[in-house]
Design an enzyme around this catalytic site. Structure first.
Site, PDB file in Angstrom:
ATOM      1  N   GLY A   1      19.867  -5.807  -5.029  1.00 15.77           N
ATOM      2  CA  GLY A   1      18.813  -4.907  -5.481  1.00 15.77           C
ATOM      3  C   GLY A   1      19.293  -3.933  -6.548  1.00 15.77           C
ATOM      4  O   GLY A   1      18.511  -3.487  -7.397  1.00 15.77           O
TER       5      GLY A   1
ATOM      6  N   TYR B   1      18.176  -1.630  -2.330  1.00 15.96           N
ATOM      7  CA  TYR B   1      19.513  -1.472  -2.908  1.00 15.96           C
ATOM      8  C   TYR B   1      20.410  -0.522  -2.117  1.00 15.96           C
ATOM      9  O   TYR B   1      21.549  -0.283  -2.492  1.00 15.96           O
ATOM     10  CB  TYR B   1      19.421  -1.043  -4.378  1.00 15.96           C
ATOM     11  CG  TYR B   1      18.678   0.247  -4.612  1.00 15.96           C
ATOM     12  CD1 TYR B   1      19.284   1.470  -4.377  1.00 15.96           C
ATOM     13  CD2 TYR B   1      17.377   0.232  -5.082  1.00 15.96           C
ATOM     14  CE1 TYR B   1      18.610   2.655  -4.591  1.00 15.96           C
ATOM     15  CE2 TYR B   1      16.692   1.404  -5.301  1.00 15.96           C
ATOM     16  CZ  TYR B   1      17.309   2.606  -5.057  1.00 15.96           C
ATOM     17  OH  TYR B   1      16.636   3.775  -5.271  1.00 15.96           O
TER      18      TYR B   1
ATOM     19  N   ASP C   1       9.706  -2.491 -13.900  1.00 19.84           N
ATOM     20  CA  ASP C   1      10.207  -3.075 -12.649  1.00 19.84           C
ATOM     21  C   ASP C   1      10.283  -4.609 -12.718  1.00 19.84           C
ATOM     22  O   ASP C   1      11.268  -5.213 -12.288  1.00 19.84           O
ATOM     23  CB  ASP C   1       9.300  -2.692 -11.465  1.00 19.84           C
ATOM     24  CG  ASP C   1       9.501  -1.251 -11.046  1.00 19.84           C
ATOM     25  OD1 ASP C   1      10.579  -0.692 -11.319  1.00 19.84           O
ATOM     26  OD2 ASP C   1       8.574  -0.677 -10.434  1.00 19.84           O
TER      27      ASP C   1
ATOM     28  N   ASN D   1       2.455 -11.222   2.730  1.00 21.93           N
ATOM     29  CA  ASN D   1       2.475  -9.775   2.955  1.00 21.93           C
ATOM     30  C   ASN D   1       1.925  -9.452   4.332  1.00 21.93           C
ATOM     31  O   ASN D   1       1.049 -10.167   4.839  1.00 21.93           O
ATOM     32  CB  ASN D   1       1.630  -9.062   1.876  1.00 21.93           C
ATOM     33  CG  ASN D   1       1.870  -7.575   1.867  1.00 21.93           C
ATOM     34  OD1 ASN D   1       3.024  -7.137   1.834  1.00 21.93           O
ATOM     35  ND2 ASN D   1       0.814  -6.776   1.918  1.00 21.93           N
TER      36      ASN D   1
ATOM     37  N   GLY E   1       5.987  -9.418   0.283  1.00 19.27           N
ATOM     38  CA  GLY E   1       5.480  -8.108  -0.122  1.00 19.27           C
ATOM     39  C   GLY E   1       4.398  -8.236  -1.173  1.00 19.27           C
ATOM     40  O   GLY E   1       4.338  -9.235  -1.912  1.00 19.27           O
TER      41      GLY E   1
ATOM     42  N   THR F   1       8.250   8.158 -10.393  1.00 11.97           N
ATOM     43  CA  THR F   1       8.398   7.478  -9.116  1.00 11.97           C
ATOM     44  C   THR F   1       7.340   7.987  -8.148  1.00 11.97           C
ATOM     45  O   THR F   1       6.431   8.728  -8.544  1.00 11.97           O
ATOM     46  CB  THR F   1       9.865   7.580  -8.623  1.00 11.97           C
ATOM     47  OG1 THR F   1       9.985   6.809  -7.428  1.00 11.97           O
ATOM     48  CG2 THR F   1      10.321   8.998  -8.364  1.00 11.97           C
TER      49      THR F   1
ATOM     50  N   LYS G   1       3.143   7.041  -9.589  1.00 18.16           N
ATOM     51  CA  LYS G   1       3.155   5.856 -10.450  1.00 18.16           C
ATOM     52  C   LYS G   1       1.751   5.374 -10.860  1.00 18.16           C
ATOM     53  O   LYS G   1       1.579   4.874 -11.965  1.00 18.16           O
ATOM     54  CB  LYS G   1       3.911   4.713  -9.761  1.00 18.16           C
ATOM     55  CG  LYS G   1       5.422   4.894  -9.777  1.00 18.16           C
ATOM     56  CD  LYS G   1       6.076   3.745  -9.028  1.00 18.16           C
ATOM     57  CE  LYS G   1       7.312   3.292  -9.736  1.00 18.16           C
ATOM     58  NZ  LYS G   1       7.922   2.095  -9.155  1.00 18.16           N
TER      59      LYS G   1
ATOM     60  N   GLY H   1       3.194  -4.925  -2.519  1.00 21.67           N
ATOM     61  CA  GLY H   1       3.089  -3.537  -2.974  1.00 21.67           C
ATOM     62  C   GLY H   1       3.377  -3.447  -4.466  1.00 21.67           C
ATOM     63  O   GLY H   1       3.347  -4.465  -5.176  1.00 21.67           O
TER      64      GLY H   1
HETATM   65  P1  ATR Z   1       6.833  -0.410  -3.496  1.00 24.63           P
HETATM   66  O1  ATR Z   1       6.270   0.337  -4.645  1.00 24.63           O
HETATM   67  O2  ATR Z   1       8.301  -0.185  -3.274  1.00 24.63           O
HETATM   68  O3  ATR Z   1       6.491  -1.867  -3.533  1.00 24.63           O
HETATM   69  P2  ATR Z   1       4.751  -0.090  -1.560  1.00 24.63           P
HETATM   70  O4  ATR Z   1       3.754  -0.305  -2.634  1.00 24.63           O
HETATM   71  O5  ATR Z   1       4.512   0.963  -0.531  1.00 24.63           O
HETATM   72  O6  ATR Z   1       6.162   0.221  -2.184  1.00 24.63           O
HETATM   73  O7  ATR Z   1       4.983  -1.496  -0.825  1.00 24.63           O
HETATM   74  C1  ATR Z   1       5.789  -1.672   0.299  1.00 24.63           C
HETATM   75  C2  ATR Z   1       5.772  -3.157   0.695  1.00 24.63           C
HETATM   76  O8  ATR Z   1       6.605  -3.337   1.852  1.00 24.63           O
HETATM   77  C3  ATR Z   1       4.389  -3.651   1.082  1.00 24.63           C
HETATM   78  O9  ATR Z   1       4.281  -5.017   0.754  1.00 24.63           O
HETATM   79  C4  ATR Z   1       4.403  -3.462   2.610  1.00 24.63           C
HETATM   80  O10 ATR Z   1       3.485  -4.290   3.301  1.00 24.63           O
HETATM   81  P3  ATR Z   1       1.936  -3.763   3.523  1.00 24.63           P
HETATM   82  O11 ATR Z   1       1.261  -3.930   2.186  1.00 24.63           O
HETATM   83  O12 ATR Z   1       1.383  -4.670   4.546  1.00 24.63           O
HETATM   84  O13 ATR Z   1       2.037  -2.331   3.950  1.00 24.63           O
HETATM   85  C5  ATR Z   1       5.824  -3.914   2.903  1.00 24.63           C
HETATM   86  N1  ATR Z   1       6.348  -3.436   4.182  1.00 24.63           N
HETATM   87  C6  ATR Z   1       6.726  -2.175   4.508  1.00 24.63           C
HETATM   88  N2  ATR Z   1       7.187  -2.130   5.782  1.00 24.63           N
HETATM   89  C7  ATR Z   1       7.078  -3.405   6.280  1.00 24.63           C
HETATM   90  C8  ATR Z   1       7.393  -4.030   7.526  1.00 24.63           C
HETATM   91  N3  ATR Z   1       7.912  -3.328   8.543  1.00 24.63           N
HETATM   92  N4  ATR Z   1       7.169  -5.349   7.664  1.00 24.63           N
HETATM   93  C9  ATR Z   1       6.644  -6.077   6.647  1.00 24.63           C
HETATM   94  N5  ATR Z   1       6.333  -5.553   5.435  1.00 24.63           N
HETATM   95  C10 ATR Z   1       6.547  -4.238   5.248  1.00 24.63           C
END
Ligand code: ATR
Length: 293
Positions: free
Chosen positions: A249, A228, A107, A154, A131, A67, A71, A133
């Site tokens: 979730g 989740y 995932d 996103n 999203g 995690t 990753k 990410g």
């Molecule tokens: P994970 O592995 O869980 O996907 P991550 O790669 O850090 O974690 O991705 C987090 C996602 O949540 C991203 O799409 C992030 O958007 P950005 O790429 O613009 O950072 C999104 N995210 C986090 N906080 C957010 C918020 N307050 N509003 C909108 N999107 C958010």
């Protein structure tokens, strides 16, 4: 269970790691199947990752979950990485195959199974994915060959556009990416059949946050949240209240864990046992957090 000289070990590594639910989920599975295995969590700092991977080999640890923040970084220490994990650029499962370390990402498969097992039909459907990410990449990659169309929104719009482009090159589907905004979400939801929140918005302790206005949701759609904790996010509560089908979730969490189990042991995972362990522990965590405040 009785730990003996024959007991084998699986583990999860990350930093921080103390809130992981994987040990509860997998130990419940081991106990149910009377497997002589134990699953533990190790906090591994960034600079110790290479040593930890070498240690996994030396100690004969059979299976590993990975995690944050490892990753992506773990990929360079593995002998083989499957094509899905390669595309996503992240590994959450490692199999120690007689000293050969093989990386996977479960995932996306977890999300696909969560949707299918909850009777969400994908064929010919339009997916709106919030999203871009790691989790969103995994979900988009897995669902790209199942649905008719994917729209990715996103906060960082460039990331959404790049992901859409990479997916279009691989899959013969309509896949577009754009910047996330209230008006964009509202517009795209008009003809979306499935909405997946793959951002962290709504996660405890910000559990009243949502990117989606309740008025934009429709009864004939399915909504899945990757968050989740809490189990029922504000988004899912709203979706339920308009009559939409909801997928929690925890379902994705359980099915990604089940997929890891199946990679390690080449046998079906006891999904119901794993689901119960996860739900019980989330309820306990929330009780203790509320009790402390
Ligand atoms: P994970 O592995 O869980 O996907 P991550 O790669 O850090 O974690 O991705 C987090 C996602 O949540 C991203 O799409 C992030 O958007 P950005 O790429 O613009 O950072 C999104 N995210 C986090 N906080 C957010 C918020 N307050 N509003 C909108 N999107 C958010």
């Amino acid at each position: 269970m009785e730990i003996s000289g024959r007991t084998r070990v699986c583990c999860v590594i990350g930093d921080p790691i103390e809130h992981t639910l994987s040990p509860l989920m997998h130990n419940a599975a081991f106990k149910h199947l009377k497997l002589d295995l134990v699953y533990v969590a190790f906090r591994v700092r960034k600079e110790e990752l290479e040593n930890a991977v070498k240690g996994m080999c030396s100690l004969g640890i059979h299976g590993l979950n990975v995690t944050m923040p490892h990753k992506n970084a773990i990929i360079k220490y593995l002998d083989e990485v499957d094509s899905t994990a390669k595309f996503i650029g992240s590994v959450n499962t490692v199999l120690n195959n007689d000293g050969k370390l093989m990386g996977f990402n479960t995932d996306g498969l977890g999300a696909l199974k969560a949707l299918k097992e909850n009777q969400v039909h994908l064929d010919g459907k339009k997916l709106l994915l919030l999203g871009a990410g790691g989790a969103a990449r995994a979900i988009a990659f897995q669902l790209a060959s199942e649905v008719e169309e994917i729209r990715i929104l996103n906060r960082d719009g460039e990331k959404a556009k790049q992901l859409a482009k990479a997916l279009r090159e691989k899959f013969n589907r309509k896949i577009v990416g754009d910047t996330l905004s209230a008006s964009n979400i509202k517009e795209q939801l008009k003809d979306a059949d499935i909405l997946v929140n793959a951002t962290s918005v709504g996660m405890h302790p910000n559990s009243e946050q949502t990117l989606v206005n309740r008025e934009w949701l429709k009864p004939n759609m399915a909504v899945m949240d990757i968050v989740y904790n809490p189990v029922e996010t504000r988004l899912l509560r709203d979706a339920k209240s308009v009559g939409a089908k909801v997928v929690y979730g925890t379902e994705m969490l359980v099915f990604q864990g089940a997929a890891s189990f199946e990679i390690w042991f080449n046998r079906p995972a006891p999904v119901e046992v794993m689901r119960k362990a996860v739900l019980r522990s989330i309820n306990e965590v929330n009780v203790s957090v509320e009790g402390a405040s």
